[in-house]
Design a protein around this motif. Structure first.
Motif, PDB file in Angstrom:
ATOM      1  N   ASP A  48     -12.310 -25.711  10.255  1.00  0.00           N
ATOM      2  CA  ASP A  48     -13.295 -25.665   9.170  1.00  0.00           C
ATOM      3  C   ASP A  48     -13.148 -26.864   8.241  1.00  0.00           C
ATOM      4  O   ASP A  48     -13.140 -26.723   7.022  1.00  0.00           O
ATOM      5  CB  ASP A  48     -13.152 -24.341   8.403  1.00  0.00           C
ATOM      6  CG  ASP A  48     -13.221 -23.155   9.347  1.00  0.00           C
ATOM      7  OD1 ASP A  48     -14.336 -22.806   9.757  1.00  0.00           O
ATOM      8  OD2 ASP A  48     -12.152 -22.602   9.709  1.00  0.00           O
ATOM      9  N   SER A  49     -13.029 -28.049   8.835  1.00  0.00           N
ATOM     10  CA  SER A  49     -12.694 -29.254   8.091  1.00  0.00           C
ATOM     11  C   SER A  49     -13.686 -30.381   8.359  1.00  0.00           C
ATOM     12  O   SER A  49     -14.394 -30.370   9.365  1.00  0.00           O
ATOM     13  CB  SER A  49     -11.281 -29.733   8.471  1.00  0.00           C
ATOM     14  OG  SER A  49     -10.317 -28.757   8.120  1.00  0.00           O
ATOM     15  N   LEU A  61     -17.275 -19.878   0.710  1.00  0.00           N
ATOM     16  CA  LEU A  61     -16.769 -19.805   2.079  1.00  0.00           C
ATOM     17  C   LEU A  61     -15.458 -19.040   2.149  1.00  0.00           C
ATOM     18  O   LEU A  61     -14.560 -19.250   1.330  1.00  0.00           O
ATOM     19  CB  LEU A  61     -16.546 -21.218   2.626  1.00  0.00           C
ATOM     20  CG  LEU A  61     -17.783 -22.127   2.673  1.00  0.00           C
ATOM     21  CD1 LEU A  61     -17.375 -23.549   3.027  1.00  0.00           C
ATOM     22  CD2 LEU A  61     -18.802 -21.592   3.656  1.00  0.00           C
ATOM     23  N   LYS A  89     -11.502 -26.121  15.321  1.00  0.00           N
ATOM     24  CA  LYS A  89     -12.484 -25.054  15.151  1.00  0.00           C
ATOM     25  C   LYS A  89     -13.436 -25.467  14.042  1.00  0.00           C
ATOM     26  O   LYS A  89     -12.987 -25.890  12.969  1.00  0.00           O
ATOM     27  CB  LYS A  89     -11.758 -23.758  14.782  1.00  0.00           C
ATOM     28  CG  LYS A  89     -12.686 -22.630  14.406  1.00  0.00           C
ATOM     29  CD  LYS A  89     -11.967 -21.621  13.504  1.00  0.00           C
ATOM     30  CE  LYS A  89     -12.978 -20.662  12.944  1.00  0.00           C
ATOM     31  NZ  LYS A  89     -13.122 -20.755  11.504  1.00  0.00           N
ATOM     32  N   ASN A  90     -14.732 -25.367  14.294  1.00  0.00           N
ATOM     33  CA  ASN A  90     -15.751 -25.609  13.265  1.00  0.00           C
ATOM     34  C   ASN A  90     -15.422 -26.836  12.417  1.00  0.00           C
ATOM     35  O   ASN A  90     -15.277 -26.749  11.203  1.00  0.00           O
ATOM     36  CB  ASN A  90     -15.914 -24.371  12.373  1.00  0.00           C
ATOM     37  CG  ASN A  90     -17.065 -24.537  11.396  1.00  0.00           C
ATOM     38  OD1 ASN A  90     -18.076 -25.142  11.698  1.00  0.00           O
ATOM     39  ND2 ASN A  90     -16.893 -24.013  10.195  1.00  0.00           N
ATOM     40  N   THR A  91     -15.303 -27.980  13.052  1.00  0.00           N
ATOM     41  CA  THR A  91     -14.844 -29.196  12.369  1.00  0.00           C
ATOM     42  C   THR A  91     -15.719 -30.381  12.745  1.00  0.00           C
ATOM     43  O   THR A  91     -16.255 -30.439  13.846  1.00  0.00           O
ATOM     44  CB  THR A  91     -13.370 -29.459  12.741  1.00  0.00           C
ATOM     45  OG1 THR A  91     -12.559 -28.483  12.076  1.00  0.00           O
ATOM     46  CG2 THR A  91     -12.897 -30.847  12.349  1.00  0.00           C
ATOM     47  N   TYR A 133     -13.733 -19.353   5.016  1.00  0.00           N
ATOM     48  CA  TYR A 133     -12.956 -20.305   5.803  1.00  0.00           C
ATOM     49  C   TYR A 133     -13.320 -21.729   5.391  1.00  0.00           C
ATOM     50  O   TYR A 133     -14.479 -22.126   5.497  1.00  0.00           O
ATOM     51  CB  TYR A 133     -13.252 -20.151   7.299  1.00  0.00           C
ATOM     52  CG  TYR A 133     -12.808 -18.832   7.878  1.00  0.00           C
ATOM     53  CD1 TYR A 133     -11.516 -18.677   8.359  1.00  0.00           C
ATOM     54  CD2 TYR A 133     -13.677 -17.754   7.951  1.00  0.00           C
ATOM     55  CE1 TYR A 133     -11.091 -17.476   8.891  1.00  0.00           C
ATOM     56  CE2 TYR A 133     -13.262 -16.539   8.489  1.00  0.00           C
ATOM     57  CZ  TYR A 133     -11.976 -16.408   8.953  1.00  0.00           C
ATOM     58  OH  TYR A 133     -11.557 -15.218   9.487  1.00  0.00           O
ATOM     59  N   LEU A 134     -12.341 -22.488   4.925  1.00  0.00           N
ATOM     60  CA  LEU A 134     -12.527 -23.904   4.631  1.00  0.00           C
ATOM     61  C   LEU A 134     -11.166 -24.582   4.701  1.00  0.00           C
ATOM     62  O   LEU A 134     -10.234 -24.199   4.003  1.00  0.00           O
ATOM     63  CB  LEU A 134     -13.155 -24.125   3.249  1.00  0.00           C
ATOM     64  CG  LEU A 134     -13.363 -25.598   2.843  1.00  0.00           C
ATOM     65  CD1 LEU A 134     -14.316 -26.308   3.796  1.00  0.00           C
ATOM     66  CD2 LEU A 134     -13.876 -25.693   1.404  1.00  0.00           C
ATOM     67  N   ASP A 139     -23.945 -26.873  11.607  1.00  0.00           N
ATOM     68  CA  ASP A 139     -24.269 -25.593  12.246  1.00  0.00           C
ATOM     69  C   ASP A 139     -25.777 -25.430  12.434  1.00  0.00           C
ATOM     70  O   ASP A 139     -26.235 -24.907  13.448  1.00  0.00           O
ATOM     71  CB  ASP A 139     -23.710 -24.427  11.426  1.00  0.00           C
ATOM     72  CG  ASP A 139     -22.186 -24.380  11.457  1.00  0.00           C
ATOM     73  OD1 ASP A 139     -21.573 -25.104  12.265  1.00  0.00           O
ATOM     74  OD2 ASP A 139     -21.607 -23.619  10.663  1.00  0.00           O
ATOM     75  N   TRP A 161     -18.249 -30.003   1.956  1.00  0.00           N
ATOM     76  CA  TRP A 161     -18.213 -28.899   2.923  1.00  0.00           C
ATOM     77  C   TRP A 161     -19.622 -28.470   3.335  1.00  0.00           C
ATOM     78  O   TRP A 161     -19.801 -27.798   4.341  1.00  0.00           O
ATOM     79  CB  TRP A 161     -17.402 -27.715   2.406  1.00  0.00           C
ATOM     80  CG  TRP A 161     -17.809 -27.223   1.058  1.00  0.00           C
ATOM     81  CD1 TRP A 161     -18.795 -26.317   0.769  1.00  0.00           C
ATOM     82  CD2 TRP A 161     -17.242 -27.608  -0.191  1.00  0.00           C
ATOM     83  NE1 TRP A 161     -18.885 -26.127  -0.578  1.00  0.00           N
ATOM     84  CE2 TRP A 161     -17.938 -26.907  -1.204  1.00  0.00           C
ATOM     85  CE3 TRP A 161     -16.218 -28.466  -0.564  1.00  0.00           C
ATOM     86  CZ2 TRP A 161     -17.641 -27.049  -2.552  1.00  0.00           C
ATOM     87  CZ3 TRP A 161     -15.923 -28.595  -1.909  1.00  0.00           C
ATOM     88  CH2 TRP A 161     -16.628 -27.895  -2.890  1.00  0.00           C
ATOM     89  N   LEU A 188     -20.672 -29.017   6.953  1.00  0.00           N
ATOM     90  CA  LEU A 188     -20.410 -28.016   7.988  1.00  0.00           C
ATOM     91  C   LEU A 188     -21.641 -27.139   8.203  1.00  0.00           C
ATOM     92  O   LEU A 188     -21.993 -26.812   9.339  1.00  0.00           O
ATOM     93  CB  LEU A 188     -19.188 -27.173   7.624  1.00  0.00           C
ATOM     94  CG  LEU A 188     -17.859 -27.940   7.565  1.00  0.00           C
ATOM     95  CD1 LEU A 188     -16.755 -27.063   6.995  1.00  0.00           C
ATOM     96  CD2 LEU A 188     -17.472 -28.489   8.928  1.00  0.00           C
ATOM     97  N   ASN A 214      -6.944 -22.721   6.532  1.00  0.00           N
ATOM     98  CA  ASN A 214      -8.387 -22.581   6.360  1.00  0.00           C
ATOM     99  C   ASN A 214      -8.815 -21.196   5.886  1.00  0.00           C
ATOM    100  O   ASN A 214      -9.990 -20.901   5.797  1.00  0.00           O
ATOM    101  CB  ASN A 214      -9.112 -22.924   7.668  1.00  0.00           C
ATOM    102  CG  ASN A 214      -8.776 -21.983   8.799  1.00  0.00           C
ATOM    103  OD1 ASN A 214      -7.706 -21.371   8.829  1.00  0.00           O
ATOM    104  ND2 ASN A 214      -9.679 -21.862   9.754  1.00  0.00           N
TER     105      ASN A 214
END
Length: 189
Positions: free
Chosen positions: A111-112, A149, A94-96, A151-152, A17, A10, A13, A128
């Motif tokens: 978030d993956s 986190l 989202k955020n992946t 979110y994950l 970012d 993770w 991620l 997530n």
């Protein structure tokens, strides 16, 4: 700010970012974009990208060479789709990170981190966020690890195949070369 390490999957991620902080809008003239698609903010589209009708890309977002984004897909909050991948119609991401040559159908991936050459069927959904909103823990080896986190989603290893209507609980790790049958809720690694 915290230093970025790459100890756990993770952590990719956070690295993404960090890189995305300096991303600038760049749309290749060799990308095909439907008239009804919306491209908002700092979005990079490389050569050969195909964006279908009704797609919404909200930057920062990176879409690699020869990626196809299907009808009415939504990519938001720091999505990285690598070369040769397919994001199916009605998929929300989202955020992946979707690594090279992986394909998805409809659903939600948040978030993956999805490895290379994965095949993900329709109505895939990553949990997530915990129901109690506590920080997410993940199991690495025999140890439960605090991710830090809120979110994950899921970490999916290279060459994995996921059947229709599969859901994953927050922080679940699916190892490489795995096959997850249809209508499964993945509760543990």
């Amino acid at each position: 700010e915290d230093a970025i390490s790459l100890k756990y999957p993770w952590d990719l991620l956070k690295l993404k970012d960090f890189i995305f902080k300096n991303i600038k809008r760049k749309i290749s003239p060799k990308a095909q974009i439907a008239k009804s698609a919306e491209i908002i903010g700092e979005v990079v589209l490389e050569d050969g990208v195909k964006i279908m009708e009704g797609v919404r890309l909200k930057g920062p977002c990176f879409v690699g060479r020869n990626v196809i984004i299907g009808n009415n897909a939504l990519l938001r909050n720091n999505v990285d789709v690598e070369e040769g991948s397919v994001v199916g119609g009605y998929m929300e991401m989202k955020n992946t990170i979707l690594m090279k040559n992986s394909t998805t159908h409809s659903g939600f991936i948040g978030d993956s981190v999805i490895g290379k050459n994965c095949k993900i069927a329709a109505q895939f959904c990553t949990g997530n966020l915990r129901l109690d909103r506590a920080l997410i823990k993940s199991v690495v080896g025999d140890n439960e690890v605090e991710t830090g986190l809120k979110y994950l989603g899921a970490i999916v290893g290279t060459n994995s195949n996921i059947g229709i209507k599969v859901s994953t609980m927050p922080g679940v790790i699916i190892g490489r070369n795995s096959t997850i049958g249809p209508s499964t809720v993945v509760m543990n690694n």
